[in-house]
Design a protein around this motif. Structure first.
Motif, PDB file in Angstrom:
ATOM      1  N   MET A  46      31.982  30.199  42.591  1.00  0.00           N
ATOM      2  CA  MET A  46      32.774  30.244  41.360  1.00  0.00           C
ATOM      3  C   MET A  46      32.154  31.201  40.361  1.00  0.00           C
ATOM      4  N   ALA A  47      30.816  31.251  40.316  1.00  0.00           N
ATOM      5  CA  ALA A  47      30.149  32.197  39.422  1.00  0.00           C
ATOM      6  C   ALA A  47      30.538  33.627  39.761  1.00  0.00           C
ATOM      7  N   GLY A  48      30.640  33.925  41.065  1.00  0.00           N
ATOM      8  CA  GLY A  48      31.050  35.262  41.481  1.00  0.00           C
ATOM      9  C   GLY A  48      32.464  35.589  41.093  1.00  0.00           C
ATOM     10  N   PHE A  49      33.352  34.583  41.079  1.00  0.00           N
ATOM     11  CA  PHE A  49      34.764  34.821  40.790  1.00  0.00           C
ATOM     12  C   PHE A  49      35.117  34.739  39.298  1.00  0.00           C
ATOM     13  N   LEU A  50      34.286  34.125  38.470  1.00  0.00           N
ATOM     14  CA  LEU A  50      34.645  33.943  37.068  1.00  0.00           C
ATOM     15  C   LEU A  50      34.967  35.261  36.351  1.00  0.00           C
ATOM     16  N   PRO A  51      34.162  36.343  36.540  1.00  0.00           N
ATOM     17  CA  PRO A  51      34.551  37.606  35.900  1.00  0.00           C
ATOM     18  C   PRO A  51      35.914  38.107  36.382  1.00  0.00           C
ATOM     19  N   THR A  52      36.209  37.919  37.650  1.00  0.00           N
ATOM     20  CA  THR A  52      37.501  38.360  38.189  1.00  0.00           C
ATOM     21  C   THR A  52      38.639  37.578  37.559  1.00  0.00           C
ATOM     22  N   LEU A  53      38.508  36.246  37.518  1.00  0.00           N
ATOM     23  CA  LEU A  53      39.564  35.426  36.926  1.00  0.00           C
ATOM     24  C   LEU A  53      39.770  35.770  35.455  1.00  0.00           C
ATOM     25  N   THR A  54      38.680  36.065  34.771  1.00  0.00           N
ATOM     26  CA  THR A  54      38.774  36.433  33.354  1.00  0.00           C
ATOM     27  C   THR A  54      39.498  37.761  33.177  1.00  0.00           C
ATOM     28  N   GLU A  55      39.156  38.748  34.010  1.00  0.00           N
ATOM     29  CA  GLU A  55      39.772  40.068  33.883  1.00  0.00           C
ATOM     30  C   GLU A  55      41.241  40.070  34.305  1.00  0.00           C
ATOM     31  N   LEU A  56      41.621  39.151  35.170  1.00  0.00           N
ATOM     32  CA  LEU A  56      43.002  39.110  35.657  1.00  0.00           C
ATOM     33  C   LEU A  56      43.895  38.182  34.840  1.00  0.00           C
ATOM     34  N   THR A  90      46.367  26.194  35.934  1.00  0.00           N
ATOM     35  CA  THR A  90      46.332  26.886  34.640  1.00  0.00           C
ATOM     36  C   THR A  90      47.466  27.887  34.480  1.00  0.00           C
ATOM     37  N   GLY A  91      48.205  28.114  35.558  1.00  0.00           N
ATOM     38  CA  GLY A  91      49.318  29.058  35.461  1.00  0.00           C
ATOM     39  C   GLY A  91      48.893  30.512  35.356  1.00  0.00           C
ATOM     40  N   LEU A  92      47.675  30.839  35.778  1.00  0.00           N
ATOM     41  CA  LEU A  92      47.227  32.227  35.709  1.00  0.00           C
ATOM     42  C   LEU A  92      48.038  33.091  36.683  1.00  0.00           C
ATOM     43  N   PRO A  93      48.409  34.300  36.270  1.00  0.00           N
ATOM     44  CA  PRO A  93      49.241  35.169  37.115  1.00  0.00           C
ATOM     45  C   PRO A  93      48.416  35.901  38.170  1.00  0.00           C
ATOM     46  N   ILE A  94      47.808  35.130  39.065  1.00  0.00           N
ATOM     47  CA  ILE A  94      46.872  35.702  40.046  1.00  0.00           C
ATOM     48  C   ILE A  94      47.317  35.294  41.447  1.00  0.00           C
ATOM     49  N   ARG A  95      47.412  36.286  42.313  1.00  0.00           N
ATOM     50  CA  ARG A  95      47.789  36.034  43.705  1.00  0.00           C
ATOM     51  C   ARG A  95      46.554  36.120  44.597  1.00  0.00           C
ATOM     52  N   VAL A  96      46.319  35.089  45.394  1.00  0.00           N
ATOM     53  CA  VAL A  96      45.166  35.028  46.291  1.00  0.00           C
ATOM     54  C   VAL A  96      45.666  34.906  47.718  1.00  0.00           C
ATOM     55  N   GLU A  97      45.162  35.776  48.607  1.00  0.00           N
ATOM     56  CA  GLU A  97      45.522  35.708  50.014  1.00  0.00           C
ATOM     57  C   GLU A  97      44.278  35.969  50.857  1.00  0.00           C
ATOM     58  N   ASP A 114      51.459  45.996  49.585  1.00  0.00           N
ATOM     59  CA  ASP A 114      51.524  45.227  48.343  1.00  0.00           C
ATOM     60  C   ASP A 114      50.364  44.244  48.315  1.00  0.00           C
ATOM     61  N   PRO A 115      49.157  44.736  48.046  1.00  0.00           N
ATOM     62  CA  PRO A 115      47.977  43.862  48.123  1.00  0.00           C
ATOM     63  C   PRO A 115      47.991  42.803  47.027  1.00  0.00           C
ATOM     64  N   PRO A 116      47.392  41.633  47.303  1.00  0.00           N
ATOM     65  CA  PRO A 116      47.271  40.598  46.273  1.00  0.00           C
ATOM     66  C   PRO A 116      46.215  40.999  45.253  1.00  0.00           C
ATOM     67  N   ASP A 117      46.066  40.184  44.214  1.00  0.00           N
ATOM     68  CA  ASP A 117      45.014  40.444  43.224  1.00  0.00           C
ATOM     69  C   ASP A 117      43.629  40.199  43.822  1.00  0.00           C
ATOM     70  N   ILE A 118      43.533  39.132  44.615  1.00  0.00           N
ATOM     71  CA  ILE A 118      42.267  38.765  45.262  1.00  0.00           C
ATOM     72  C   ILE A 118      42.531  38.632  46.750  1.00  0.00           C
ATOM     73  N   LEU A 119      41.737  39.336  47.559  1.00  0.00           N
ATOM     74  CA  LEU A 119      41.893  39.267  49.009  1.00  0.00           C
ATOM     75  C   LEU A 119      40.591  38.762  49.622  1.00  0.00           C
ATOM     76  N   LEU A 120      40.695  37.716  50.429  1.00  0.00           N
ATOM     77  CA  LEU A 120      39.547  37.111  51.090  1.00  0.00           C
ATOM     78  C   LEU A 120      39.539  37.586  52.533  1.00  0.00           C
ATOM     79  N   THR A 121      38.424  38.156  52.977  1.00  0.00           N
ATOM     80  CA  THR A 121      38.432  38.784  54.292  1.00  0.00           C
ATOM     81  C   THR A 121      37.066  38.712  54.963  1.00  0.00           C
ATOM     82  N   THR A 122      36.959  39.340  56.120  1.00  0.00           N
ATOM     83  CA  THR A 122      35.721  39.395  56.907  1.00  0.00           C
ATOM     84  C   THR A 122      35.351  40.860  57.127  1.00  0.00           C
ATOM     85  N   PRO A 123      34.134  41.172  57.558  1.00  0.00           N
ATOM     86  CA  PRO A 123      33.758  42.576  57.771  1.00  0.00           C
ATOM     87  C   PRO A 123      34.677  43.297  58.754  1.00  0.00           C
TER      88      PRO A 123
END
Length: 801
Positions: A46-56, A90-97, A114-123
């Motif tokens: 969550m610490a890693g994602f907090l700046p992202t959630l704030t900026e988005l 929270t209703g934040l306008p953020i798409r996660v895939e 059409d990439p999402p705002d946050i993309l979770l992936t592997t190498p």
């Protein structure tokens, strides 16, 4: 940086406040790179994602903002669940895939357009994404990449592949910021160098380490056996622990051991407790079903392997049990952290040694955890087979300038010392296959354009290259399904194991006993068969070697001679070893010689891990042959090698002299199957051999046949070929682990303690029970092994109850 109002309310409604390291991550979010080391349950993800959630939060960003990369698909699934909760509430306008090997082709194509705002992936999935011509558009707005459990990636080729991809992302998105997250880092400076864009520095943030874990060995009714790896003797004790706790994770080091233990646990589960199994060879459907049941709190226990090692946030897990010695302190710490995955809640774990010698290793590992010391095995030089694959991957995306690509690659920590000559070697190999292969069209993949740039000779080759990207060399596996059209997928088994099956044979798959019905188009068809004693699918998986740090601790404990921390059965055994022989000592090498059953035996205790001890056994028997000592064979464990022959060894020193040992190894390797297997693996990664083709997959036999022909051809006509040089490097630190052999012999020198005995020593006796030494099969195997163990221990002087 402050949290946006919706997230502030979300935290306040739950009575939560930011931990200091989470606020630090917000405040330092503009750093080009940042490494956070925080304990499991400390909210580091969550610490890693907090700046992202704030900026988005204001919804103004367009396109992909943050990439999250993890070693495990299960971890990506878990993070997606945990992120979507606060985002939706929270209703934040953020798409996660997410985008992993389980993602459909249709969804992958849409994500590029059409990439999402946050993309979770592997190498592996990230490498595929950067290989497309539209990669520049897909990643144009990328602001941050979060690499979770970065220490796990840094120890292998997947991490090298990831960092090479990251160097290309940095070119496509120059303002990209890098975040590394880990709970178990033995050398933060090395990981920071690995993460940063060379030669830029990378700041390191340390969170409060939290309370010490509650760890101990599990007290069991029966003593551990003298050999073996499954921990079956402790089934009932483990089941009692499961009953006493909410949810228990039971970790094993290999998939086969997990399947066996789960099967036996289920047979002993008279109360019908809900238990599951999870490992990488199971089908996606099976894995997701178990993960969902765990999240819902529907399982009392789950038997697992490394597929659940890292970062999974299942707060109801209140006990971790490790079956078998952990081999690495770092791995043990990771697994311990899965219990009480909450900030400032102590984790609880119990260790179950699989055999008597593992009791010693478990004590050493527990001491290391309590001392807060970790082990690591980081390579600072990037492997060149991965580099060759990366060059081909970049070519798929479009033409490139070699100077620009070389500069990108040199910005990667593991490749920061790469010379231009080494780069040119790799580029030439990818372009032509090298001197001996340049006459063949199939190896002509790149062409230099009139303007000096490089590109694919035939654009259609991009599809084939993409199909073979990745650094994980799968064992040759076949899909397993229930018989019939649309039969439910169960997972995969090794091709070699499938070849041994005949109709009616049974084996374990996902904890179920299934009956082999036949092979159809590379699909193993089975039917349920719950009433028979099964064969066991021989999953290879990853077999860890005991780390150098842990091996040194084991020797120090043995040499100190204070065995008060050990159970009575192990203390008596070790005391007898001191009485009859002596103990291994750090910086020295113990060698025992003794007669048994009309043969002369030599046992050397090197504590180098199984691969290195096997290599030491090969080198010593080769020298024994040259000396006319007529060796007949040997068996190796993580701790020792036992050699038997027709003549006694009176002087051990010449067999262990470091002089000429590399030359002896080189001579042995040239015609050895280890070298050909290593060549095959490196050639697959480098792109010389294809495993996958449109609509089909080469069988393991086909790939091996092709690699053997190539190896012999290159060895004959182009002995200095890049792939042969890579193969030697990989063999030295891979299958044969020669670096640890050299380290051992350099450290020991002539400090060899040769102890001649008139009978087997207590410490050597268990080696006679290792697989391949006492070939006992059939239903009476357990009883016969016990009888053999009792006979051996009686010979060694240890009375058994």
């Amino acid at each position: 940086m402050d949290l946006p109002a919706p997230l502030t309310r979300y935290f306040a409604d739950r009575g939560w406040s930011l931990h200091p390291h989470q606020q630090d991550m917000l405040d330092r979010s503009a750093e080009p790179s940042l490494l956070l080391i925080a304990p499991t349950g400390g909210g580091k993800t969550m610490a890693g994602f907090l700046p992202t959630l704030t900026e988005l939060a204001d919804g103004t960003h367009e396109g992909l903002h943050t990439l999250y990369v993890s070693p495990l698909k299960a971890l990506a699934n878990d993070i997606k669940r945990n992120l979507r909760g606060p985002i939706e509430e929270t209703g934040l306008p953020i798409r996660v895939e997410d985008r992993t090997g389980d993602t459909s082709q249709t969804q992958r194509k849409r994500q590029r357009a059409d990439p999402p705002d946050i993309l979770l992936t592997t190498p592996e999935s990230l490498a595929l994404m950067i290989s497309y011509p539209d990669a520049a558009r897909t990643f144009a707005g990328l602001k941050r990449i979060i690499i979770d459990e970065i220490h796990a990636l840094a120890e292998g080729k997947r991490g090298d592949q990831l960092m090479l991809c990251l160097s290309r992302l940095q070119t496509l998105a120059p303002g990209l910021r890098r975040v590394g997250l880990s709970a178990t880092v033995d050398d933060p400076g090395v990981i920071a160098h690995y993460l940063a864009r060379h030669p830029d520095p990378c700041p390191i943030l340390h969170a409060d380490p939290g309370p010490a874990p509650d760890i101990a060995m599990l007290s069991t009714t029966d003593a551990p056996p003298w050999a073996g790896a499954g921990g079956r003797y402790a089934i009932h004790d483990v089941l009692e622990e499961v009953k006493r706790h909410n949810t228990t994770l039971i970790f094993h080091n290999t998939r086969a051991q997990a399947e066996i233990f789960f099967h036996n646990l289920w047979l002993a589960n008279e109360d019908d407790l809900p238990i599951g199994i999870h490992h990488g060879a199971l089908s996606r459907e099976a894995r997701l079903k178990v993960e969902s049941a765990m999240v819902a709190g529907e399982l009392k226990a789950i038997v697992a392997t490394g597929s659940l090692d890292l970062g999974i946030d299942w707060g109801d897990v209140d006990l971790v049990i490790q079956i078998g010695a952990p081999k690495k302190v770092k791995s043990l710490v990771q697994r311990i952290g899965r219990a009480n995955h909450r900030y400032n809640a102590p984790s609880k774990a119990r260790l179950v040694p699989a055999n008597r010698f593992e009791v010693v290793e478990c004590v050493a590992a527990l001491d290391a955890v309590r001392d807060g010391t970790l082990d690591g095995d980081l390579r600072l030089d990037g492997p060149r087979d991965v580099l060759c694959q990366h060059i081909a991957c970049i070519a798929c995306a479009g033409d490139f300038a070699e100077d620009v690509l070389f500069a990108e690659i040199r910005s990667v920590g593991p490749y920061s010392t790469l010379t231009r000559a080494e780069f040119d070697d790799c580029l030439n190999f990818v372009a032509t296959g090298g001197y001996a292969l340049r006459a063949y069209d199939r190896f002509q993949r790149l062409k230099q354009r009139a303007d000096g740039t490089w590109g694919l000779r035939d654009p259609r080759a991009a599809r084939q290259i993409r199909m073979n990207l990745g650094t994980i060399i799968d064992t040759d596996t076949l899909k397993v399904r229930y018989k019939g059209r649309g039969g439910m997928p169960l997972g995969e088994i090794e091709e070699g194991f499938a070849a041994t099956l005949t109709r009616g044979d049974t084996f374990l798959m996902g904890g179920k006993v299934v009956r082999f019905e036949g092979l159809r188009e590379l699909i193993v068809e089975v039917s349920p068969n719950p009433n028979k004693e099964p064969k066991v699918a021989t999953f290879m998986g990853y077999k860890w070697a005991t780390s150098v740090h842990l091996a040194d601790r084991i020797q120090r404990i043995l040499h100190a001679g204070d065995f008060a921390a050990f159970p009575d059965h192990t203390r008596e055994w070790l005391d007898l070893q001191v009485e009859r022989s002596r103990m291994p000592e750090p910086g020295r090498l113990l060698a025992e010689t003794f007669p048994r059953d009309g043969r002369h035996h030599l046992c050397v205790y090197g504590f180098c891990g199984r691969n290195a001890m096997q290599t030491l056994g090969l080198l010593m028997t080769r020298r024994m042959e040259e000396a006319g000592l007529d060796p007949l064979g040997f068996v190796a464990t993580d701790y020792a090698v036992l050699i038997w022959g027709l003549k006694p060894v009176t002087d051990v020193a010449p067999l262990l002299a470091n002089d000429g040992i590399r030359e002896a190894l080189d001579g042995w390797l040239q015609g050895n199957a280890v070298m050909k297997r290593t060549f095959r693996n490196a050639a697959i990664i480098a792109g010389l051999i294809d495993r996958n083709f449109p609509g089909k997959r080469a069988s393991g036999k086909q790939a091996t046949f092709s690699s053997d022909i190539l190896y012999d051809t290159l060895h004959r006509f182009d002995p200095d070929h890049l792939m042969l040089r890579i193969t030697e490097e990989e063999a030295m630190r891979g299958h044969i682990d020669f670096g640890r052999v050299e380290l051992l012999l350099d450290t020991v020198g002539d400090r060899i303690d040769h102890v001649p005995l008139n009978r087997v020593s207590p410490l050597a006796a268990p080696l006679f029970l290792e697989m391949g030494k006492v070939p006992i099969k059939g239903k009476a195997e357990g009883r016969m092994m016990q009888e053999e163990a009792e006979r051996l221990m009686a010979e060694a002087g240890l009375p058994l109850d």
